[in-house]
Write a protein that holds these residues in place. Structure first.
Motif, PDB file in Angstrom:
ATOM      1  N   ASP A  73       0.849  -1.189   0.000  1.00  0.00           N
ATOM      2  CA  ASP A  73       0.000   0.000   0.000  1.00  0.00           C
ATOM      3  C   ASP A  73       0.891   1.248   0.000  1.00  0.00           C
ATOM      4  O   ASP A  73       2.116   1.144  -0.108  1.00  0.00           O
ATOM      5  CB  ASP A  73      -0.980  -0.033   1.177  1.00  0.00           C
ATOM      6  N   TYR A  74       0.288   2.408   0.162  1.00  0.00           N
ATOM      7  CA  TYR A  74       1.091   3.636   0.031  1.00  0.00           C
ATOM      8  C   TYR A  74       2.032   3.863   1.199  1.00  0.00           C
ATOM      9  O   TYR A  74       2.872   4.751   1.173  1.00  0.00           O
ATOM     10  CB  TYR A  74       0.175   4.844  -0.229  1.00  0.00           C
ATOM     11  N   ARG A  75       1.906   3.072   2.285  1.00  0.00           N
ATOM     12  CA  ARG A  75       2.879   3.122   3.385  1.00  0.00           C
ATOM     13  C   ARG A  75       3.916   2.009   3.242  1.00  0.00           C
ATOM     14  O   ARG A  75       4.644   1.700   4.181  1.00  0.00           O
ATOM     15  CB  ARG A  75       2.163   2.964   4.734  1.00  0.00           C
ATOM     16  N   TRP A  76       3.928   1.383   2.097  1.00  0.00           N
ATOM     17  CA  TRP A  76       4.841   0.258   1.809  1.00  0.00           C
ATOM     18  C   TRP A  76       4.643  -0.908   2.795  1.00  0.00           C
ATOM     19  O   TRP A  76       5.560  -1.546   3.281  1.00  0.00           O
ATOM     20  CB  TRP A  76       6.305   0.713   1.794  1.00  0.00           C
ATOM     21  N   GLU A  77       3.380  -1.149   3.131  1.00  0.00           N
ATOM     22  CA  GLU A  77       3.003  -2.318   3.936  1.00  0.00           C
ATOM     23  C   GLU A  77       2.306  -3.284   2.989  1.00  0.00           C
ATOM     24  O   GLU A  77       1.635  -2.842   2.050  1.00  0.00           O
ATOM     25  CB  GLU A  77       1.987  -1.923   5.004  1.00  0.00           C
ATOM     26  N   GLU A  78       2.413  -4.588   3.291  1.00  0.00           N
ATOM     27  CA  GLU A  78       1.762  -5.572   2.437  1.00  0.00           C
ATOM     28  C   GLU A  78       0.259  -5.289   2.399  1.00  0.00           C
ATOM     29  O   GLU A  78      -0.375  -5.173   3.454  1.00  0.00           O
ATOM     30  CB  GLU A  78       2.044  -6.974   2.985  1.00  0.00           C
ATOM     31  N   ASN A  79      -0.284  -5.159   1.223  1.00  0.00           N
ATOM     32  CA  ASN A  79      -1.688  -4.796   1.068  1.00  0.00           C
ATOM     33  C   ASN A  79      -2.576  -6.044   1.114  1.00  0.00           C
ATOM     34  O   ASN A  79      -2.435  -6.919   0.260  1.00  0.00           O
ATOM     35  CB  ASN A  79      -1.841  -4.066  -0.275  1.00  0.00           C
ATOM     36  N   PRO A  80      -3.470  -6.137   2.113  1.00  0.00           N
ATOM     37  CA  PRO A  80      -4.311  -7.344   2.198  1.00  0.00           C
ATOM     38  C   PRO A  80      -5.260  -7.468   1.006  1.00  0.00           C
ATOM     39  O   PRO A  80      -5.842  -8.536   0.782  1.00  0.00           O
ATOM     40  CB  PRO A  80      -5.097  -7.148   3.502  1.00  0.00           C
ATOM     41  N   ASP A  81      -5.430  -6.386   0.259  1.00  0.00           N
ATOM     42  CA  ASP A  81      -6.286  -6.444  -0.934  1.00  0.00           C
ATOM     43  C   ASP A  81      -5.468  -6.342  -2.215  1.00  0.00           C
ATOM     44  O   ASP A  81      -5.857  -5.681  -3.171  1.00  0.00           O
ATOM     45  CB  ASP A  81      -7.328  -5.310  -0.887  1.00  0.00           C
ATOM     46  N   GLY A  82      -4.316  -6.998  -2.202  1.00  0.00           N
ATOM     47  CA  GLY A  82      -3.417  -6.922  -3.354  1.00  0.00           C
ATOM     48  C   GLY A  82      -3.989  -7.596  -4.600  1.00  0.00           C
ATOM     49  O   GLY A  82      -5.091  -8.165  -4.566  1.00  0.00           O
ATOM     50  N   PHE A  83      -3.223  -7.547  -5.668  1.00  0.00           N
ATOM     51  CA  PHE A  83      -3.689  -8.090  -6.954  1.00  0.00           C
ATOM     52  C   PHE A  83      -3.971  -9.592  -6.896  1.00  0.00           C
ATOM     53  O   PHE A  83      -4.629 -10.137  -7.760  1.00  0.00           O
ATOM     54  CB  PHE A  83      -2.646  -7.830  -8.047  1.00  0.00           C
ATOM     55  N   PHE A  84      -3.423 -10.257  -5.881  1.00  0.00           N
ATOM     56  CA  PHE A  84      -3.627 -11.706  -5.794  1.00  0.00           C
ATOM     57  C   PHE A  84      -5.109 -12.055  -5.653  1.00  0.00           C
ATOM     58  O   PHE A  84      -5.528 -13.172  -5.916  1.00  0.00           O
ATOM     59  CB  PHE A  84      -2.837 -12.284  -4.604  1.00  0.00           C
ATOM     60  N   LYS A  85      -5.919 -11.060  -5.251  1.00  0.00           N
ATOM     61  CA  LYS A  85      -7.349 -11.323  -5.069  1.00  0.00           C
ATOM     62  C   LYS A  85      -8.090 -11.393  -6.399  1.00  0.00           C
ATOM     63  O   LYS A  85      -9.227 -11.854  -6.452  1.00  0.00           O
ATOM     64  CB  LYS A  85      -7.955 -10.235  -4.203  1.00  0.00           C
ATOM     65  N   ASN A  86      -7.475 -10.854  -7.439  1.00  0.00           N
ATOM     66  CA  ASN A  86      -8.095 -10.897  -8.764  1.00  0.00           C
ATOM     67  C   ASN A  86      -9.530 -10.353  -8.688  1.00  0.00           C
ATOM     68  O   ASN A  86     -10.472 -10.964  -9.191  1.00  0.00           O
ATOM     69  CB  ASN A  86      -8.078 -12.350  -9.267  1.00  0.00           C
ATOM     70  N   GLU A  87      -9.676  -9.206  -8.034  1.00  0.00           N
ATOM     71  CA  GLU A  87     -11.011  -8.631  -7.788  1.00  0.00           C
ATOM     72  C   GLU A  87     -11.661  -8.102  -9.054  1.00  0.00           C
ATOM     73  O   GLU A  87     -10.975  -7.712 -10.011  1.00  0.00           O
ATOM     74  CB  GLU A  87     -10.877  -7.470  -6.788  1.00  0.00           C
ATOM     75  N   LYS A  88     -12.985  -8.030  -8.991  1.00  0.00           N
ATOM     76  CA  LYS A  88     -13.796  -7.374 -10.043  1.00  0.00           C
ATOM     77  C   LYS A  88     -14.773  -6.446  -9.309  1.00  0.00           C
ATOM     78  O   LYS A  88     -15.196  -6.775  -8.190  1.00  0.00           O
ATOM     79  CB  LYS A  88     -14.624  -8.394 -10.815  1.00  0.00           C
ATOM     80  N   PRO A  89     -15.168  -5.362  -9.923  1.00  0.00           N
ATOM     81  CA  PRO A  89     -16.200  -4.528  -9.286  1.00  0.00           C
ATOM     82  C   PRO A  89     -17.516  -5.302  -9.201  1.00  0.00           C
ATOM     83  O   PRO A  89     -17.883  -6.002 -10.140  1.00  0.00           O
ATOM     84  CB  PRO A  89     -16.333  -3.330 -10.226  1.00  0.00           C
ATOM     85  N   HIS A  90     -18.203  -5.200  -8.053  1.00  0.00           N
ATOM     86  CA  HIS A  90     -19.485  -5.893  -7.905  1.00  0.00           C
ATOM     87  C   HIS A  90     -20.673  -4.960  -8.128  1.00  0.00           C
ATOM     88  O   HIS A  90     -21.792  -5.396  -8.307  1.00  0.00           O
ATOM     89  CB  HIS A  90     -19.581  -6.528  -6.516  1.00  0.00           C
ATOM     90  N   ASN A  91     -20.414  -3.670  -8.028  1.00  0.00           N
ATOM     91  CA  ASN A  91     -21.466  -2.702  -8.332  1.00  0.00           C
ATOM     92  C   ASN A  91     -20.814  -1.454  -8.904  1.00  0.00           C
ATOM     93  O   ASN A  91     -19.587  -1.384  -9.012  1.00  0.00           O
ATOM     94  CB  ASN A  91     -22.271  -2.388  -7.068  1.00  0.00           C
ATOM     95  N   LYS A  92     -21.637  -0.477  -9.252  1.00  0.00           N
ATOM     96  CA  LYS A  92     -21.076   0.641 -10.038  1.00  0.00           C
ATOM     97  C   LYS A  92     -20.150   1.554  -9.245  1.00  0.00           C
ATOM     98  O   LYS A  92     -19.388   2.319  -9.803  1.00  0.00           O
ATOM     99  CB  LYS A  92     -22.193   1.434 -10.716  1.00  0.00           C
ATOM    100  N   TRP A  93     -20.203   1.511  -7.930  1.00  0.00           N
ATOM    101  CA  TRP A  93     -19.290   2.383  -7.170  1.00  0.00           C
ATOM    102  C   TRP A  93     -18.038   1.651  -6.673  1.00  0.00           C
ATOM    103  O   TRP A  93     -17.207   2.222  -6.011  1.00  0.00           O
ATOM    104  CB  TRP A  93     -20.012   3.065  -6.007  1.00  0.00           C
ATOM    105  N   ASP A  94     -17.901   0.393  -6.984  1.00  0.00           N
ATOM    106  CA  ASP A  94     -16.671  -0.317  -6.602  1.00  0.00           C
ATOM    107  C   ASP A  94     -15.499   0.206  -7.432  1.00  0.00           C
ATOM    108  O   ASP A  94     -15.578   0.247  -8.661  1.00  0.00           O
ATOM    109  CB  ASP A  94     -16.826  -1.825  -6.882  1.00  0.00           C
TER     110      ASP A  94
END
Ligand code: GCB
Length: 598
Positions: A51-72
């Motif tokens: 993340d922007y503090r150079w800490e491991e981001n728990p929501d990193g790219f490994f999650k392969n996320e997709k938006p679930h609604n229009k504001w995601d």
């Protein structure tokens, strides 16, 4: 109830489920290839990891996320990104990645129909340099080192539909890495070897070693390790051509040792006999093609099958002919080793890291003896435990992968490393480890030498005491004087051991013709080879050579426009397979010594 399920899942996912596992003879197992197109995201700032503090981001790219609604707001999308072919380096596949060193995320989706009572593993042939691997959003583990295989068990995680593997691949060079910041080859990044899903029975043959007894031609020795076994499991060793069928029982650790008499035809360059060997436990079967031979030293000579042998060799990088990328396929191996055979070689130095398995299988088949090495190269961080542990891991991964290959006669622990006490301790540790893992092969290292006077080259590196065969790189006529300097040089060593001149050579641009004193010309290189060979012939303790190198290869250190253009030009062939004049000099020499020897 819900709480119970959560605790149960936690135990499954946080336990050792994803431990790394070893496989014997992958090719014969039930496996699904994941080669082909993988989606990629180029991530120079590792934004998908930190993340922007150079800490491991728990929501990193490994999650392969997709938006679930229009504001995601999801700021990446693997499926809308470009692809790369696996296996393959990224540098040669996309223009903008030619010089790239950093992180690229890879994603592959797949379905998998698991059978009942099986275990499932995800295996990478090699990823350069660091890999962090995730399956379906869960971290499986990481691996450091660009040239050896690693696997994770995914039995509990893999599902029938819509699996996704995400791999963070990072090829940034670093001071503590192996190799370190400075090398003379291209830092090809990516998933450079095959990716496979392997399905095994619950208990399977995890590893094995079968060799001729070191001191006799009459016995085959070995061991088998059954993974996940109860003790007392029957295991058979079958070599149909020799009419051998043996039955053993595993001990309490699931392993067994064996030794039985056998009347084998010995593997040699003239007659590279391979036997079909079938190992079977209750539920698992592994087949391998294995050659039987002995290798040892006596005084200053190397003996193959109890006969003195001179190693007529050449060095090779794992670079593909015609395409200038990492080599991986059987076709690449056939072309490269075909040229080696055409040169008249019986020996090849696979520099400077473990090459892909196709190279070893081809070497076994063609009867080429092999020097295999780890990338402990130049100025490694000798005092760093992290560096040592990594070198040591790469060493065991190399030996464990290839110890059944008859072609490999020596393991090399280092290349041109500068003398110091910490360096000696580091390399002695690796040598001890190599001997513990494999007591049957020779240990070597490519060392340096020095002048004791203007015409005497001395090999007295303290490491010489701990190896079986002295390896030595020298560049008389290139970095050291003109080619005719070789005429004046005598060689000495304080050791009573065989010597392989593991490198010599000079650069030439194919098609550049001039007189023999014009640097970069084919004639200069040709003359250098003539003077070198005349000098080397006079070394009484010389047991072989592997000049530098078969084919021109990419190197970021070689910038001269019109001549090098990012290529080390010491090849006897150009990157397009054109033979330079020196090729024929070496070929003729090898033909002469071959006929003398036979
Ligand atoms: C060496 C290295 C090798 C280089 C070669 C050269 O001594 O071992 O990796 O490529 O010299 O061409 O300078």
């Amino acid at each position: 109830m819900e709480k119970f399920v959560i605790i149960f899942l936690f135990i499954i996912f946080s336990s050792n489920t994803y431990a790394q596992e070893k496989f014997a003879s992958l090719g014969e197992r039930l496996s699904v290839s994941l080669d082909g197109n993988w989606k990629i995201i180029i991530d120079p700032y590792e934004n998908g990891y930190y993340d922007y503090r150079w800490e491991e981001n728990p929501d990193g790219f490994f999650k392969n996320e997709k938006p679930h609604n229009k504001w995601d707001r999801i700021e990446y999308d693997f499926d809308k990104s470009v692809s790369l072919i696996v296996p393959g380096d990224w540098n040669s596949q996309r223009k903008e990645l030619f010089l790239y060193e950093g992180t690229i995320w890879y994603k592959k989706s797949f379905n998998f129909q698991k059978r009942t009572n099986t275990r499932v593993f995800l295996r990478f042939g090699a990823v350069n340099y660091q890999a962090i691997v995730y399956l379906n959003g869960k971290k499986l583990g990481s691996h450091e080192g660009g040239f050896t295989p690693f696997s994770f068990e995914i039995t509990q995680l893999v599902r029938e539909k819509d699996n996704f593997i995400v791999v963070k691949v990072d090829n940034k060079r670093c001071a503590e890495c192996v190799p370190t910041l400075n090398t003379d080859w291209w830092n090809y990044g990516g998933i450079t070897r095959n990716v496979t899903i392997v399905e095994t029975p619950v208990s399977f043959i995890g590893d094995y070693c079968i060799q001729l007894h070191k001191a006799s031609f009459k016995n085959i020795n070995g061991w088998i390790q059954v993974n996940g076994s109860r003790c007392g499991q029957p295991v058979t060793v079958d070599i149909p051509e020799l009419k051998i069928y043996k039955r053993y029982i595993t001990n309490s650790t699931g392993s067994l040792h064996f030794s039985f008499p056998a009347n084998v035809k010995l593997w040699s360059p003239e007659n590279p006999v391979l036997y079909d060997v079938i190992l079977a436990s209750e539920k698992d079967t592994v087949r391998d093609l294995i050659g039987f031979r002995t290798i040892e030293t006596k005084g200053t000579q190397i003996f193959l099958n109890n006969k003195p042998v001179f190693l007529r060799g050449i060095s090779i990088h794992e670079e593909a002919p015609f395409r200038s990328s990492r080599a991986n396929s059987l076709d690449d191996a056939r072309i490269l080793l075909g040229w080696v055979k055409e040169l008249g070689c019986n020996f090849v130095r696979l520099a400077h890291y473990p090459h892909n398995e196709n190279m070893l299988k081809e070497a076994d088949r063609l009867g080429l003896m092999v020097w295999s090495e780890i990338p402990v190269y130049w100025t490694i961080k000798w005092k760093s435990k992290q560096t040592y542990d990594n070198a040591s891991l790469q060493l065991s991964e190399m030996i464990e992968r290839d110890r059944n290959r008859a072609s490999i006669i020596c393991w090399s622990v280092s290349n041109e490393t500068p003398l110091s006490k910490p360096r000696l301790e580091f390399l002695k540790g690796l040598i001890r480890q190599a001997r513990a893992l494999d007591s049957t092969r020779l240990i070597t290292a490519a060392m340096e030498r020095h002048y004791t006077d203007e015409s005497t080259q001395m090999i007295d590196d303290p490491l010489g005491e701990f190896v079986d065969v002295l390896g030595c790189n020298e560049y008389i006529g290139w970095y050291d004087g003109l080619p005719n300097k070789a005429d004046t040089i005598r060689w000495k060593t304080i050791y009573q051991k065989p010597l392989i001149i593991s490198e010599f050579g000079g650069s030439a641009l194919y098609g550049l013709h001039a007189d023999s004193l014009t640097v970069w010309s084919e004639e200069y290189q040709e003359s250098l080879y003539k003077h070198q060979l005349a000098m080397l012939q006079k070394i009484p303790f010389l047991s072989g050579m592997s000049p530098w190198i078969l084919m021109d290869f990419r190197s970021p250190r070689r910038q001269l426009p019109g001549i090098q253009d990012f290529r080390n030009r010491k090849g006897l062939l150009s990157e397009h397979g054109e033979r330079k004049k020196a090729f024929y000099v070496l070929q003729k020499y090898y033909e002469e010594i071959r006929t003398k020897q036979e």
